[in-house]
Design an enzyme around this catalytic site. Structure first.
Site: not given
Ligand code: CA
Length: 584
Positions: A130, A190-191, A251, A320, A322, A490
């Protein structure tokens, strides 16, 4: 001009220096120094706003390509990078941990760096990167094998390189680093592998580790090589030993709020996804089962890595969701200093910048099912029937009850950064309207293996669109305008002083909208899907706009029925630069 910002002592050496070097002042003023973009977010507040107005509502229809640059090779995967601009050179990262330096006037390559990645890296969601960060005479970026590398700006030679974490245990790195007071600050990815989220600070000159701050309670931080303090209180919100593999990947990198001298990082999902394994049933005495500080925003002191405050968006998270979404400092209509953040769980939050305290939350996507709303303390009012069932309750102890939840785990908003215009006062949020069938399964931790305990299938909610760019008034939570897009959005968003909002689509268009009305004013087809982050700057009196094109990222890998809807899109890997035609 940049050079005028050099301190007097620096000026003494300016004639001897081979070229200008990026200072802390340059970084602090990145939003207003319009000849450069040296930070992720076009300023450490990550407003992704440029005051430049040379390209505006009246003339944007004339925007044409100045040049295009191919990232080449066979490594055509998602290009989520944000270009950086300094001293006539564009620096961009590409898929598979590559970096390019390009002459901004000609589009000619000056150097290329390819990280030598080992076999067995474990990126969850495409081999993306990114972007980087510039400080001094170096540029910094992270690689998929969970390393941070410092390159010489002029040559691309490696100055130092250090390991953030062990890629074999599921760690990787994709975010742009953040530079504050001579420190290079990074998170980790890496979750989905039961890693432990952490923020690390290194001396930018030497690469020496200064402090570390794990973000899951029970883990110890370090300062100058010694243990510093424990994060939270051991077993206050986690049962047993689950905190040891508790997730909370940091992340997406972070924001630096200069006004309060605070780093703000998000921490992702607790691991595993199956919330019943983390105490999501009846909270036990002395253990709330909230799983701090996963699915949270965390305020950190940049000097020593101590946690100043936290705000958890989704306690005992189980979808999930996050909590990593970028936190953007802004000033509200009454002059209060606030943070705005659009969470993956579908709610747009406003927080107090002094202490991270909850101010308000409003839904920014339709038909949210997992919560009825957010209460006056900022805690979700759960719809308990929409928590995926406990596998222990299944007749055979296998798959738990399947529920259809909105948003999907890819979120009301995922990584793609929003923009804020101080001129309109609005946030421009790239969102997606989708849901998922989700269920839980038994799982146990094994190093380097997926640690989910869940299965899922993403589904569209509406026939005519998934992506939705929304202009949100943070004072009321009201959506002022909306642009609907067939495929999920996205890519990043940018707002400008010309009254424009730019973003790209998976269908390949870079588009410009009227920041006040949402009217589409211009578009250009780049040949592959856009999941990158647009920037703008001025060079020799002309304003330029750049974006990376190259379809990929998490949607084609994880998008279930949605992935089938976008599988006709072609991959790519190029940078496009635009400007207005010269009239002479
Ligand atoms: Ca996740």
């Amino acid at each position: 001009m940049r050079k005028l910002l050099l301190t007097s002592s620096a000026l003494l050496f300016a004639s001897a220096a081979a070229f200008a070097a990026v200072t802390e002042e340059d970084i602090a003023n990145d939003q207003t120094i319009t000849t450069q973009v040296v930070t992720n977010g076009m300023g450490r507040h990550q407003q992704r706003f440029s005051p430049l107005a040379g390209i505006n509502k009246e003339n944007v229809k004339n925007l044409v390509p100045a040049w295009s640059f191919s990232m080449g090779g066979e490594k055509q995967r998602g290009q989520e990078t944000q270009p950086l601009i300094y001293d006539g050179v564009m620096y961009v990262t590409g898929s598979y941990s590559r970096m390019y330096a390009i002459d901004v006037k000609t589009g000619e390559e000056l150097w290329q760096y390819d990280a030598r990645l080992p076999e067995g890296i474990l990126p969850c969601c495409d081999v993306i990167n990114r972007g980087g960060a510039i400080y001094g005479d170096k540029i910094y970026f992270g690689t998929l094998d969970a390393r941070i590398v410092a390159l010489d700006l002029k040559t691309g030679d490696v100055v130092w390189r250090d390991k953030i974490a062990d890629y074999k245990a599921g760690y990787s790195y994709t975010a742009a680093p953040l530079i504050v007071n001579g420190l290079v600050i990074t998170g980790n990815s890496g979750g989905e592998f039961g890693i432990v989220g952490e923020v690390q600070a290194r001396d930018a000159e030497t690469g020496d580790l200064v402090w570390t701050r794990p973000v899951i309670e029970g883990h110890m931080g370090t300062l100058n090589g010694e243990e510093s303090t424990m994060t939270g209180t051991l077993n206050a919100t986690w049962p047993g030993d689950l905190w040891k593999t508790g997730g909370g990947a940091t992340w997406l990198g972070g924001t630096y709020d200069a006004d309060t001298d605070t780093l703000v990082f998000g921490a992702g999902n607790p691991a595993p996804w199956n919330s019943w394994l983390r105490g999501a049933g009846e909270p036990t005495e002395g253990n709330t089962g909230d799983n701090l500080y996963a699915a949270s925003r965390i305020g950190i002191d940049p000097a020593n890595g101590e946690i100043k405050w936290h705000f958890q968006t989704t306690p005992r998270e189980g979808w999930d969701f996050d909590g990593v979404n970028e936190v953007v400092p802004f000033v509200d209509a009454e002059g209060n200093k606030r943070y705005g953040t659009a969470d993956r769980n579908g709610f747009f939050y406003v927080l107090n910048r002094e202490d991270g305290a909850f101010v308000s939350a409003t839904p920014f996507v339709r038909d949210i099912s997992w919560a009825e709303g957010i209460d006056e303390n900022g805690r979700p009012i759960y719809n308990e029937g929409n928590r995926p069932g406990n596998p222990a309750d299944a007749a055979d102890g296998g798959k738990g009850e399947v529920v259809f939840s909105v948003p999907s785990f890819l979120g009301g908003k995922n990584w793609m950064p929003m923009a804020h215009s101080p001129e309109t006062g609005l946030f421009y949020v790239p969102s997606n309207e989708w849901g998922m069938d989700i269920w839980n399964e038994p799982v146990s931790y094994k190093e380097g293996a997926a640690y989910l305990g869940s299965g899922f299938t993403i589904k569209p909610l509406f026939e005519d669109y998934i992506g939705s760019l929304k202009a949100i008034d943070p004072n009321t939570g009201e959506t002022k305008w909306e642009y609907k897009n067939d495929a999920p959005l996205w890519g990043g968003v940018m707002a400008t002083g010309g009254g424009l909002v730019f973003t790209g689509t998976p269908e390949g268009y870079l588009k410009a909208f009227d920041a006040d009305t949402g009217e589409e004013l211009w578009k250009f087809q780049t040949g592959s899907g856009i999941v990158g982050q647009p920037v703008t700057w001025e060079q020799d009196g002309e304003q330029f706009v750049a974006v990376a094109s190259g379809w990929g990222g998490a949607v084609p890998l994880w998008g279930g029925e949605v992935a089938k809807k976008v599988n006709f899109l072609n991959q790519g890997g190029s940078i496009w630069v635009f400007k207005l035609p010269k009239l002479n």
